[in-house]
Scaffold this motif. Structure first.
Motif, PDB file in Angstrom:
ATOM      1  N   ARG A  74       2.397   1.791  -3.447  1.00 55.44           N
ATOM      2  CA  ARG A  74       1.438   2.388  -4.393  1.00 55.44           C
ATOM      3  C   ARG A  74       1.291   3.887  -4.143  1.00 55.44           C
ATOM      4  NH1 ARG A  74      -1.320  -2.353  -3.387  1.00 55.44           N
ATOM      5  NH2 ARG A  74      -2.738  -1.351  -1.950  1.00 55.44           N
ATOM      6  N   SER A  94       2.346   6.786  -6.806  1.00 57.50           N
ATOM      7  CA  SER A  94       1.321   7.706  -7.323  1.00 57.50           C
ATOM      8  C   SER A  94       1.854   9.132  -7.425  1.00 57.50           C
ATOM      9  CB  SER A  94       0.068   7.667  -6.447  1.00 57.50           C
ATOM     10  OG  SER A  94       0.294   8.293  -5.206  1.00 57.50           O
ATOM     11  N   ARG A 119       0.833  -1.212   0.000  1.00 57.29           N
ATOM     12  CA  ARG A 119       0.000   0.000   0.000  1.00 57.29           C
ATOM     13  C   ARG A 119       0.863   1.256   0.000  1.00 57.29           C
ATOM     14  NH1 ARG A 119      -4.188  -0.523   4.665  1.00 57.29           N
ATOM     15  NH2 ARG A 119      -4.925   1.428   3.772  1.00 57.29           N
TER      16      ARG A 119
END
Length: 92
Positions: free
Chosen positions: A86, A90, A83
């Motif tokens: 990611r 981003s 998580r």
């Protein structure tokens, strides 16, 4: 992932976001006043960098917090790492 980190730990990110907010307001005024396109784009780039830096500061704080506290209840370390990865990507 909840951001249950004390506001003082995120102070630098919040300061950057407030600065970006002011830059964006200035950009809007520049466009409304018909300012030079190059000046507007220069300010857009500066605001974009400020937002990026704020995002990275938040991620760095979250990473620091997670390494000190560990994964939230019910979440294994690998899932938390994925998580966070990611989130980091981003912004990249």
């Amino acid at each position: 992932m909840e951001l249950d980190i004390a506001a003082d730990e995120l102070k630098s990110a919040l300061d950057r976001l407030r600065r970006a907010q002011g830059q964006i307001a200035g950009i809007i005024r520049m466009i409304e006043a018909g300012r030079d396109c190059e000046e507007v784009i220069t300010q857009l780039a500066a605001a974009s960098r400020a937002l990026d830096r704020a995002g990275f500061a938040i991620i760095a704080t979250v990473l620091q917090h997670c390494t000190a506290v560990g994964a939230p209840a019910g979440e294994d370390a690998e899932r938390m790492r994925a998580r966070l990865e990611r989130l980091f990507l981003s912004l990249a």
